[in-house]
Motif scaffolding. Structure first.
Motif, PDB file in Angstrom:
ATOM      1  N   LEU A 261       0.862  -1.174   0.000  1.00  0.00           N
ATOM      2  CA  LEU A 261       0.000   0.000   0.000  1.00  0.00           C
ATOM      3  C   LEU A 261       0.900   1.226   0.000  1.00  0.00           C
ATOM      4  N   LYS A 262       0.791   2.043  -1.033  1.00  0.00           N
ATOM      5  CA  LYS A 262       1.667   3.211  -1.173  1.00  0.00           C
ATOM      6  C   LYS A 262       0.825   4.439  -1.485  1.00  0.00           C
ATOM      7  N   ASN A 263       1.198   5.548  -0.886  1.00  0.00           N
ATOM      8  CA  ASN A 263       0.482   6.810  -1.102  1.00  0.00           C
ATOM      9  C   ASN A 263      -1.003   6.677  -0.770  1.00  0.00           C
ATOM     10  N   VAL A 264      -1.276   6.099   0.385  1.00  0.00           N
ATOM     11  CA  VAL A 264      -2.642   5.999   0.883  1.00  0.00           C
ATOM     12  C   VAL A 264      -2.937   7.219   1.748  1.00  0.00           C
ATOM     13  N   ILE A 265      -4.074   7.847   1.526  1.00  0.00           N
ATOM     14  CA  ILE A 265      -4.516   8.984   2.331  1.00  0.00           C
ATOM     15  C   ILE A 265      -5.875   8.637   2.925  1.00  0.00           C
ATOM     16  N   GLY A 266      -5.982   8.734   4.245  1.00  0.00           N
ATOM     17  CA  GLY A 266      -7.237   8.462   4.925  1.00  0.00           C
ATOM     18  C   GLY A 266      -7.681   9.660   5.741  1.00  0.00           C
TER      19      GLY A 266
ATOM     20  N   ASN B 222       3.966 -10.348   4.726  1.00  0.00           N
ATOM     21  CA  ASN B 222       4.781  -9.667   3.725  1.00  0.00           C
ATOM     22  C   ASN B 222       4.056  -8.422   3.210  1.00  0.00           C
ATOM     23  N   VAL B 223       3.891  -7.463   4.105  1.00  0.00           N
ATOM     24  CA  VAL B 223       3.120  -6.252   3.825  1.00  0.00           C
ATOM     25  C   VAL B 223       4.028  -5.036   3.916  1.00  0.00           C
ATOM     26  N   ARG B 224       3.886  -4.130   2.952  1.00  0.00           N
ATOM     27  CA  ARG B 224       4.579  -2.846   2.969  1.00  0.00           C
ATOM     28  C   ARG B 224       3.551  -1.724   2.959  1.00  0.00           C
ATOM     29  N   ILE B 225       3.699  -0.782   3.878  1.00  0.00           N
ATOM     30  CA  ILE B 225       2.873   0.422   3.908  1.00  0.00           C
ATOM     31  C   ILE B 225       3.830   1.599   3.784  1.00  0.00           C
ATOM     32  N   VAL B 226       3.736   2.337   2.687  1.00  0.00           N
ATOM     33  CA  VAL B 226       4.775   3.302   2.319  1.00  0.00           C
ATOM     34  C   VAL B 226       4.144   4.650   1.988  1.00  0.00           C
ATOM     35  N   ASP B 227       4.749   5.726   2.464  1.00  0.00           N
ATOM     36  CA  ASP B 227       4.410   7.096   2.041  1.00  0.00           C
ATOM     37  C   ASP B 227       2.914   7.395   2.186  1.00  0.00           C
ATOM     38  N   SER B 228       2.380   7.085   3.349  1.00  0.00           N
ATOM     39  CA  SER B 228       0.944   7.230   3.555  1.00  0.00           C
ATOM     40  C   SER B 228       0.647   8.154   4.725  1.00  0.00           C
ATOM     41  N   SER B 229      -0.560   8.740   4.722  1.00  0.00           N
ATOM     42  CA  SER B 229      -0.892   9.699   5.772  1.00  0.00           C
ATOM     43  C   SER B 229      -2.363   9.593   6.136  1.00  0.00           C
ATOM     44  N   PHE B 230      -2.643   9.877   7.415  1.00  0.00           N
ATOM     45  CA  PHE B 230      -4.002   9.808   7.939  1.00  0.00           C
ATOM     46  C   PHE B 230      -4.259  11.037   8.797  1.00  0.00           C
ATOM     47  N   PHE B 231      -5.430  11.631   8.623  1.00  0.00           N
ATOM     48  CA  PHE B 231      -5.734  12.899   9.277  1.00  0.00           C
ATOM     49  C   PHE B 231      -7.029  12.775  10.058  1.00  0.00           C
ATOM     50  N   LYS B 232      -6.950  12.918  11.374  1.00  0.00           N
ATOM     51  CA  LYS B 232      -8.126  12.895  12.245  1.00  0.00           C
ATOM     52  C   LYS B 232      -9.064  11.754  11.867  1.00  0.00           C
ATOM     53  N   SER B 233      -8.475  10.561  11.829  1.00  0.00           N
ATOM     54  CA  SER B 233      -9.242   9.406  11.387  1.00  0.00           C
ATOM     55  C   SER B 233      -9.473   8.470  12.554  1.00  0.00           C
ATOM     56  N   ALA B 234      -9.213   7.172  12.419  1.00  0.00           N
ATOM     57  CA  ALA B 234      -9.546   6.208  13.463  1.00  0.00           C
ATOM     58  C   ALA B 234      -8.678   6.397  14.701  1.00  0.00           C
ATOM     59  N   GLY B 235      -9.059   5.693  15.780  1.00  0.00           N
ATOM     60  CA  GLY B 235      -8.307   5.792  17.025  1.00  0.00           C
ATOM     61  C   GLY B 235      -6.913   5.223  16.922  1.00  0.00           C
ATOM     62  N   VAL B 236      -6.708   4.252  16.028  1.00  0.00           N
ATOM     63  CA  VAL B 236      -5.395   3.656  15.773  1.00  0.00           C
ATOM     64  C   VAL B 236      -5.139   3.722  14.271  1.00  0.00           C
ATOM     65  N   THR B 237      -3.939   4.163  13.901  1.00  0.00           N
ATOM     66  CA  THR B 237      -3.628   4.268  12.473  1.00  0.00           C
ATOM     67  C   THR B 237      -3.356   2.909  11.857  1.00  0.00           C
ATOM     68  N   VAL B 238      -2.434   2.130  12.447  1.00  0.00           N
ATOM     69  CA  VAL B 238      -2.095   0.796  11.937  1.00  0.00           C
ATOM     70  C   VAL B 238      -2.090  -0.199  13.089  1.00  0.00           C
ATOM     71  N   THR B 239      -2.811  -1.313  12.893  1.00  0.00           N
ATOM     72  CA  THR B 239      -2.796  -2.416  13.848  1.00  0.00           C
ATOM     73  C   THR B 239      -2.189  -3.636  13.176  1.00  0.00           C
ATOM     74  N   VAL B 240      -1.165  -4.230  13.819  1.00  0.00           N
ATOM     75  CA  VAL B 240      -0.479  -5.402  13.277  1.00  0.00           C
ATOM     76  C   VAL B 240      -0.721  -6.571  14.218  1.00  0.00           C
ATOM     77  N   GLY B 241      -1.331  -7.638  13.696  1.00  0.00           N
ATOM     78  CA  GLY B 241      -1.684  -8.792  14.508  1.00  0.00           C
ATOM     79  C   GLY B 241      -0.509  -9.718  14.756  1.00  0.00           C
TER      80      GLY B 241
END
Length: 452
Positions: A366-371, A392-411
């Protein structure tokens, strides 16, 4: 590219037309009453013909197109083809004439197709006609075009690009006699019982500039309707979606397969707008999710760019399905670049995630994701752990603004996750990362700003 081959064959279709006729010359009357079925049969007989249909509503029990034929109206809402009130429940309004032997070089354009679902009166579920019951079906067609056509209220699909027979022998098998080299352009559809546009066991399909919205869901039991705007289904390959949109469907775009069929593979999305769909983008191979299930042999290779998800919502179509901007299940090798997801800050997402990577999906970028503004969601991106975890997940160059309580959750149990250049503006007491202690996560350039 294969699209160039398709364009060259359009020239061959045009040059091969031997005569141009008007459907009224064969006794057809666009009065919304006269049965024009025989007129279409006579006008199309033998193929190599362009049939012009003037303005009006033309009633038919179904039209079967031979090879090397063109059916041209005067525009959506001006030329209307409508199924006869006595047409069977399994009738296709338009299809090709030879599903077993196959047809080639067929064009339909500039008209509205009305499947006339009202003729069924009090029948609740419209799928009893099997996988027929659609406005337009190309089955075993090589080189086909559908341009500037509206389809309304089909029992099943607005537009179905398919094989002559489906194959449910299991993952790894594909049906024979699929369609190849088809372009669907400037299509609109609504009121569909199942899907707006769907593909099955067919290759080299280009879907562009089309909008599907507001399904009836009547092909399914009430509350369990998997009615998608655009569905790339069982065994499809080499499908390109470009500059399309969907609204108020179960899935905006669904790339998938049933448990006993091969998954769609090698699909590319370039620009799509999803508005108020329940699951804006849903990639899954049913029956290959749990740790006890066999791993999918065919669910692989999705590339998507310039995706937009506007306010995914709960839906009465599928009452137990929670809203998502993106779900990836069972698929391998998925790259999503430039994804904008905007939520309603007042809407109750019931602590569900916005993006869900789960159920044995692998090799996801996931690259350049905006939430933005999913304030009542539980997490913006959730990587599910456990026995059927993603990995095998990559999250790259992404941003979140006043969104959920947690930005990224990794199990738990993920062996490799890379998160780089992640920016988050959080409300008070929010968290940028929520990591399981058993996850292997490489994080760098993570920037967090608390909002005031």
């Amino acid at each position: 590219m294969w699209k160039e081959k398709l364009d060259n064959e359009y020239t061959a279709l045009s040059n091969g037309i031997r005569k141009e006729v008007n459907i009224t010359d064969f006794g057809a009357v666009g009065d919304g009453v006269t049965d024009c079925t025989k007129a279409f049969e006579e006008a199309l007989n033998g193929g190599y013909v362009k049939v012009i249909i003037p303005e009006g509503t033309f009633i038919t029990r179904g039209i079967r197109l031979p090879s090397h034929s063109m059916l041209r109206g005067q525009g959506k809402g001006r030329t209307i083809l409508k199924l006869h009130d006595e047409a069977s429940r399994s009738a296709r309004l338009i299809t090709n004439s030879q599903h077993v032997k196959g047809n080639s070089h067929i064009l339909v354009e500039h008209m509205t197709l009305n499947w006339n679902v009202e003729r069924l009166k009090d029948i609740e579920i419209t799928s009893a006609g099997g996988h027929y019951s659609s406005c337009l079906t190309y089955a075993n067609v090589q080189f086909g075009w559908v341009n500037s056509v509206e389809a309304v209220n089909p029992g099943l699909h607005c537009f179905d690009i398919s094989s002559a027979l489906y194959n449910y022998s299991g993952d790894g098998f594909r049906a024979k006699r699929g369609s190849r080299y088809i372009w669907l352009n400037h299509l609109t559809g609504s009121g569909f019982g199942d899907d707006g546009i769907t593909t099955h066991h067919s290759d080299y399909i280009f879907i562009s500039n089309s909008h599907m919205a507001d399904p009836s869901g009547r092909a399914h039991k009430e509350g369990f309707s998997n009615s998608n705007g655009i569905e790339v289904d069982d065994g499809s390959r080499h499908v390109v979606l470009m500059n399309n949109s969907t609204a108020r469907c179960f899935g905006g775009v669904e790339i998938k397969a049933h448990h006993n069929s091969s998954a769609a593979a090698n699909t590319q999305i370039i620009g799509h707008l999803s508005v108020h769909d329940n699951r804006s983008y849903n990639f899954r191979h049913i029956g290959h999710h749990q740790k006890e299930d066999p791993e999918s042999l065919t669910a692989c290779d999705i590339r998507a760019t310039q995706l937009v998800a506007i306010e995914p919502v709960f839906t009465s179509l599928y009452k137990d399905s929670s809203p998502r901007a993106l779900v990836v299940s069972a698929y391998r090798n998925v790259v999503v670049n430039h994804f904008l997801a905007i939520g309603d800050p007042l809407y109750d997402y019931q602590k569900n995630p916005v993006f869900a990577l789960q159920y044995r999906s692998r090799n996801i970028t996931l690259k350049n994701v905006i939430g933005r503004y999913f304030k009542r969601a539980g997490t913006d991106i959730r990587l599910y752990g456990g026995g059927n975890r993603t990995d095998n997940v990559r999250i790259v160059d992404s941003s979140f603004f006043k969104s959920a309580g947690v930005t990224v959750t990794v199990g738990a149990g993920l062996t490799h996750v890379e998160i780089s250049n992640l920016k988050a503006v959080l409300e008070h007491n929010g968290k940028c990362l929520d990591l399981s202690p058993t996850a292997n996560v490489d994080t760098h350039s993570v920037r967090v700003q608390q909002s005031r």
